[in-house]
Design an enzyme around this catalytic site. Structure first.
Site, mmCIF file in Angstrom:
data_model
loop_
_atom_site.group_PDB
_atom_site.id
_atom_site.type_symbol
_atom_site.label_atom_id
_atom_site.label_comp_id
_atom_site.label_asym_id
_atom_site.label_seq_id
_atom_site.Cartn_x
_atom_site.Cartn_y
_atom_site.Cartn_z
ATOM 1 C CD GLU A 287 -2.547 -1.146 1.970
ATOM 2 O OE1 GLU A 287 -4.133 -1.106 1.614
ATOM 3 O OE2 GLU A 287 -2.098 -0.712 3.658
ATOM 4 C CG ASP A 360 -6.881 -6.494 3.408
ATOM 5 O OD1 ASP A 360 -6.602 -5.738 5.116
ATOM 6 O OD2 ASP A 360 -6.980 -4.877 3.609
ATOM 7 C CD GLU A 388 -10.502 -2.433 6.734
ATOM 8 O OE1 GLU A 388 -10.286 -1.471 5.743
ATOM 9 O OE2 GLU A 388 -9.267 -2.589 7.903
#
Length: 404
Positions: A287, A360, A388
Site C-alpha cells: 500500500e 485482507d 472494517e
C-alpha cells in the site's frame, strides 16, 4: 460502568456464595515489594473489598482463611515445607498456581508462581473465580500460557487519529507525555494483564518516522515505565525509510553500511531509554509503504537488517506478510508467492506476521496458506478486531468465533 470492562468488582449478588467467600477469605498475606507485587497487592485489595463488601485486612503472619500471595515460591519461607517443584517446573515464568493447602495446620489458599508477573496473573484469575461464583473450597489450578507473545497492535497515529478507528481517538496523548501520566494508561495496563496480554505496539503500521526521534522515544519510555509492572513490553512500528527521513541518508538499502550503522545506533538509543524494549513491527512494500523491494532485495533482507540491530538487546522484529502491489494479478496468492521461497532465510529473532486470511481481513475467507508452509520460519497470526468489513461503525459484531 463500561470503562471498567470486565474488572467490575461489585458486591457478589448471590447471598449464599457471598457468605461462603467471606468465611473463607478473612485476611490476605502478601509477600514481596516489587512494582509487580505492589500491583497484585492493589488489585487483590480493591477486588476483594468490592466483591465481598468489606475491608479484607492485610496481615504479616499466617492466620486461618488467608489468601496467601508470594512473589516467588523460592523466596517464601512459609512455603518451604510444601513441595511444588513439579508444578512450578511446568508453568515457566508467566504461569501461576492457585492451590488449597495446609500450612501449620491452617487451611490457606496459595497464589504462587516462579516470577512476580505470574503472581499478578494468578490474582486476576482468583478474582475471576469469585466474579463467576465458582467453588473455592478445594482449589488446584495450574495455569500457564501456551503462546509466548500475546500483543495488541495499535493503529494509532501521532496526531491522535486511528486507522480504522471507529471508536474514537487514540488513548495516547503524545502532547502531554512524558510529564503527565493519565490514569487511563494504568487502567489499560491492568486490563491487558488481566487477560494475559504482554505486549503493545503503540503506533500505526503505516508508520510516521517521527516516533523514532528522541523527542518521541522519551514519551514512549514513560509509557513503558507504566506498563512494566504489569508485564507488558512496548514495541514500535518502524518506517523502512527512516534512515532517509530522519538520518539524511540518500538510501535505505539494507546492504548499505551507513544504513546498517544508522539502525544499530537507533537501537542503541532506544534501549538506553527502554532497556526492555520489545522490538519493531514493520509493514514494507505494501500500500505504498517503502521496503527492500525498492532496491531489488527480498523481504528477508529487509527484516534481517532490523533484526540484527535489536538482537544484541534481546529484541525481535515482526515483519508483516501483508505485501502486495496494486497491479497484482491475484492478491490472494501474492504473499505466498513472495514469502514461501524465503523459508529459512529469516534470522532467528524475526517473526513473520501473517493475517488470518490470505487477502485482507475479509469477514469470510480461508486461513492463509502460509500457515504450515514455512516450517523453518517463526510465524505469528494477526487478527483484526475492528469492524472494517462487518458494518464498520453501524453494527455490533463478535469476531471471537472467526478467530477460533
Amino acid at each position: 460502568d463500561v470503562y471498567r470492562l470486565w474488572m467490575k468488582y461489585d458486591l457478589i449478588s448471590n447471598p449464599q456464595k457471598l457468605k461462603v467467600y467471606r468465611e473463607t477469605i478473612k485476611a490476605s498475606l502478601i509477600e514481596g515489594k516489587s512494582p509487580t507485587i505492589e500491583a497484585a497487592r492493589h488489585e487483590l485489595c480493591v477486588g476483594l473489598d468490592g466483591l465481598l463488601g468489606r475491608k479484607i485486612p492485610s496481615v504479616g503472619k499466617l492466620k486461618g482463611g488467608d489468601v496467601l500471595v508470594v512473589g516467588t515460591y523460592a523466596d517464601s519461607p512459609l512455603l518451604s515445607g510444601i513441595d511444588l517443584r513439579d508444578q512450578l517446573d511446568k508453568i515457566g515464568t508467566e504461569g501461576y498456581l492457585i492451590l488449597t493447602r495446609k500450612i501449620d495446620a491452617r487451611k490457606v489458599i496459595l497464589i504462587t508462581a516462579n516470577k512476580d508477573i505470574g503472581v499478578l496473573y494468578g490474582v486476576f484469575s482468583f478474582l475471576r473465580l469469585l466474579q463467576m461464583h465458582k467453588d473455592i473450597s478445594h482449589l488446584d489450578i495450574v495455569s500457564y500460557p501456551r503462546i509466548k507473545l500475546r500483543m495488541l497492535d495499535h493503529w494509532d497515529n501521532l496526531n491522535g487519529t486511528i486507522e480504522r478507528g471507529y471508536a474514537g481517538f487514540s488513548i495516547w496523548n503524545w502532547h502531554t507525555l512524558p510529564i503527565y501520566i493519565k490514569p487511563r494508561y494504568i487502567d489499560y495496563a491492568r486490563a491487558n494483564a488481566s487477560i494475559g496480554i504482554n505486549g503493545a505496539v503503540l503506533n500505526n503500521v503505516n508508520a510516521d518516522p517521527l516516533i523514532l526521534t528522541h523527542r518521541y522515544l522519551v514519551k514512549v519510555a514513560a509509557l513503558a515505565d507504566v506498563f512494566r509492572p504489569y508485564g507488558i513490553k512496548v514495541y514500535l512500528c518502524a518506517n523502512f525509510d527512516a534512515p532517509i527521513l530522519l538520518g539524511a541518508l540518500k538510501t535505505a538499502n539494507p546492504l548499505d553500511t551507513a544504513v546498517q550503522h544508522w539502525w544499530d545506533n537507533k537501537a542503541k538509543e532506544i534501549y538506553s531509554l527502554i532497556p526492555d524494549f520489545g522490538g519493531f513491527l514493520v509493514k514494507a512494500n505494501s500500500e505504498g509503504q517503502p521496503g527492500p523491494s525498492d532496491y531489488g532485495l527480498t523481504q528477508a533482507d529487509g527484516a534481517n537488517l532490523l533484526a540484527r540491530a535489536v538482537k544484541p538487546y534481546g529484541g525481535i522484529v515482526m515483519w508483516r506478510a501483508f505485501v502486495y502491489t496494486y497491479n497484482a494479478k491475484d492478491r490472494a496468492k501474492q504473499a505466498y508467492q513472495i514469502f514461501k521461497p524465503l523459508d529459512g532465510k529469516f534470522d532467528s529473532n524475526v517473526l513473520l506476521q501473517i493475517k488470518n486470511g490470505p487477502l485482507d481481513f475479509q469477514p469470510r475467507e480461508p486461513f492463509s496458506p502460509l500457515f504450515g508452509a514455512m516450517p523453518h520460519t517463526n510465524v505469528m497470526v494477526e487478527f483484526q478486531i475492528t469492524m472494517e468489513y462487518l458494518g464498520q461503525g453501524t453494527s455490533t459484531v463478535f469476531l471471537a468465533p472467526l478467530f477460533k
